[in-house]
Write an enzyme that holds these catalytic residues in place. Structure first.
Site, PDB file in Angstrom:
ATOM      1  N   ARG A   1      -1.073  -1.260 -12.800  1.00 45.48           N
ATOM      2  CA  ARG A   1      -1.310   0.262 -13.489  1.00 45.48           C
ATOM      3  C   ARG A   1      -1.908   1.183 -12.369  1.00 45.48           C
ATOM      4  O   ARG A   1      -2.818   0.665 -11.686  1.00 45.48           O
ATOM      5  CB  ARG A   1      -2.323  -0.219 -14.817  1.00 45.48           C
ATOM      6  CG  ARG A   1      -2.549   1.486 -15.492  1.00 45.48           C
ATOM      7  CD  ARG A   1      -4.090   1.992 -14.721  1.00 45.48           C
ATOM      8  NE  ARG A   1      -4.478   3.140 -15.710  1.00 45.48           N
ATOM      9  CZ  ARG A   1      -5.201   3.946 -15.041  1.00 45.48           C
ATOM     10  NH1 ARG A   1      -6.168   3.582 -14.089  1.00 45.48           N
ATOM     11  NH2 ARG A   1      -5.728   4.738 -16.155  1.00 45.48           N
TER      12      ARG A   1
ATOM     13  N   GLY B   1      -7.237   8.311 -17.153  1.00 43.85           N
ATOM     14  CA  GLY B   1      -6.276   8.633 -16.175  1.00 43.85           C
ATOM     15  C   GLY B   1      -4.853   9.112 -16.861  1.00 43.85           C
ATOM     16  O   GLY B   1      -4.186   9.963 -16.614  1.00 43.85           O
TER      17      GLY B   1
ATOM     18  N   THR C   1     -15.127   6.658 -11.593  1.00 50.18           N
ATOM     19  CA  THR C   1     -14.553   7.156 -10.604  1.00 50.18           C
ATOM     20  C   THR C   1     -15.490   8.179  -9.441  1.00 50.18           C
ATOM     21  O   THR C   1     -16.250   8.870  -9.983  1.00 50.18           O
ATOM     22  CB  THR C   1     -13.304   7.772 -11.119  1.00 50.18           C
ATOM     23  OG1 THR C   1     -12.606   6.995 -11.602  1.00 50.18           O
ATOM     24  CG2 THR C   1     -12.633   8.727 -10.003  1.00 50.18           C
TER      25      THR C   1
ATOM     26  N   GLY D   1      -3.645   5.041 -12.007  1.00 54.10           N
ATOM     27  CA  GLY D   1      -4.079   6.056 -12.891  1.00 54.10           C
ATOM     28  C   GLY D   1      -3.913   7.409 -11.911  1.00 54.10           C
ATOM     29  O   GLY D   1      -3.331   7.646 -11.105  1.00 54.10           O
ATOM     30  N   ASP D   2      -4.462   8.401 -12.384  1.00 52.11           N
ATOM     31  CA  ASP D   2      -4.437   9.835 -12.054  1.00 52.11           C
ATOM     32  C   ASP D   2      -5.046  10.011 -10.728  1.00 52.11           C
ATOM     33  O   ASP D   2      -4.733  10.981  -9.935  1.00 52.11           O
ATOM     34  CB  ASP D   2      -5.019  10.506 -13.059  1.00 52.11           C
ATOM     35  CG  ASP D   2      -6.578  10.468 -13.377  1.00 52.11           C
ATOM     36  OD1 ASP D   2      -7.117   9.476 -13.515  1.00 52.11           O
ATOM     37  OD2 ASP D   2      -7.391  11.612 -13.226  1.00 52.11           O
TER      38      ASP D   2
ATOM     39  N   GLY E   1     -11.709  10.384 -15.742  1.00 47.37           N
ATOM     40  CA  GLY E   1     -11.559  10.506 -17.275  1.00 47.37           C
ATOM     41  C   GLY E   1     -10.522   9.817 -17.159  1.00 47.37           C
ATOM     42  O   GLY E   1      -9.895   8.929 -16.490  1.00 47.37           O
TER      43      GLY E   1
HETATM   44  N1  ASP Z   1      -9.296   8.501 -13.790  1.00 53.55           N
HETATM   45  C1  ASP Z   1      -9.480   7.203 -13.691  1.00 53.55           C
HETATM   46  C2  ASP Z   1      -8.376   6.181 -13.816  1.00 53.55           C
HETATM   47  O1  ASP Z   1      -7.900   6.505 -14.712  1.00 53.55           O
HETATM   48  C3  ASP Z   1     -10.562   6.487 -14.300  1.00 53.55           C
HETATM   49  C4  ASP Z   1     -12.176   7.146 -14.168  1.00 53.55           C
HETATM   50  O2  ASP Z   1     -12.120   8.520 -14.153  1.00 53.55           O
HETATM   51  O3  ASP Z   1     -13.076   6.494 -14.173  1.00 53.55           O
HETATM   52  O4  ASP Z   1      -8.095   5.297 -13.164  1.00 53.55           O
END
Ligand code: ASP
Length: 313
Positions: free
Chosen positions: A206, A232, A178, A208-209, A230
């Site tokens: 889905r 998410g 990310t 994520g964060d 990280g």
């Molecule tokens: N935080 C991102 C997610 O969960 C993944 C990442 O940080 O690579 O989608």
């Protein structure tokens, strides 16, 4: 004091040191440096923090090395669904998109949601329809094809598992690609931006964060600007970015202490792995991560510059 500051990340967790070659390391560092320099160029001329974070994130989205834009991972249907968000610390304006397909630069679309709609968050078909109305460049699916990520998906396709980009539990190698940027401009405004392809083999739909304001992205001129990376699900449960802001605002913690408390303690308490980048209103930078490394680069308010991958020492 330099009076402006910027930090970027290309994901927490990295290729294991033992598997990293000098050539690979140089390729990653060059890409990070390029993105940082694009943001710096805007800030040193008196440009805004929001323009700087958008430009830096676009540069990383256009690079296949990172799991955002061009380098986005495959979901369970073999598609690329991307999430992004952006926030400015002055009036706390924000824009976000999630589960968008075919958008060349999701971060630009998130900014358009912030500036050209009455909403904060658009997802899926609705976000794509909005993109068309606002002349946002689309690309076809082939644009996102990457041999490495395709193989990564083939390994777990059809299972209920989903994983972070490059994560390989057998050899404990992890890389969450990310991308994100945070900046302080010469007018004292803060901004943050985050963009991702999410996690390999993630369920269709889905989110994520990275697209969630307060979880993966947050900015408030009174405290700091933050972009996370990280797993998410943990960052959503921990409301990580907002938690750092709260520790500063309500407990008076300095930036480094607040960021460390959240990543090294609170996130670990719920088994969350990852890191964040943050800049405060004085140009201090904090880059904590609880993984082996985090692709990162920064220019602090004192003019200190660095591009780093692994933990120091
Ligand atoms: N935080 C991102 C997610 O969960 C993944 C990442 O940080 O690579 O989608």
């Amino acid at each position: 004091m330099n009076k402006f500051a910027i930090a970027i990340h290309g994901g927490a967790g990295t290729i294991l040191r033992s598997n990293m070659t000098p050539e690979k390391e140089k390729t990653y560092k060059d890409a990070l440096w390029k993105a940082l320099t694009e943001g710096e160029g805007i800030l040193e001329k008196g440009g805004t923090a929001i323009d700087a974070v958008e430009a830096a994130v676009c540069s990383l989205e256009d690079c296949h090395l990172f799991n955002a834009g061009k380098g986005s991972v495959f979901n369970a249907k073999g598609e690329h669904e991307m999430d992004a968000s952006i926030m400015e610390g002055n009036k706390r304006n924000a824009g976000a998109v999630a589960a968008v397909r075919g958008i060349k630069n999701p971060i630009r679309l998130a900014r358009k949601v912030m500036e050209k709609s009455e909403h904060v968050f658009l997802v899926g078909d609705g976000a794509e329809e909005f993109a068309k109305l606002h002349d946002t460049p689309f690309v076809d699916q082939e644009y996102f094809f990457d041999e490495f990520r395709y193989k990564q998906w083939q390994k777990i396709k059809g299972s209920d598992n989903f994983q972070l980009d490059h994560s390989d539990k057998e050899n404990k190698e992890q890389k969450f690609g990310t991308v994100g940027a945070v900046a302080l401009d010469l007018d004292g405004n803060l901004a943050a931006a985050t963009s991702t392809g999410g996690m390999t083999n993630k369920k269709f739909g889905r989110i994520g964060d990275s697209s969630i304001i307060g979880a993966g992205t947050y900015a408030d001129n009174r405290t700091c600007a933050i972009s996370c990376t990280g797993s998410g699900e943990y960052f959503i449960r921990g409301v990580v970015a907002y938690d750092v802001h709260c520790l500063m605002e309500l407990k008076g913690y300095p930036l480094q202490k607040a960021a460390d408390e959240v990543i090294m303690k609170r996130l670990l308490e719920i088994n969350g792995d990852g890191g964040l980048i943050a800049v405060d209103a004085l140009g201090n930078i904090a880059l904590p991560f609880n993984t082996e490394g985090m692709y990162r680069a920064y220019i602090s308010g004192t003019g200190e510059k660095a591009v780093e991958i692994y933990a120091k020492g």
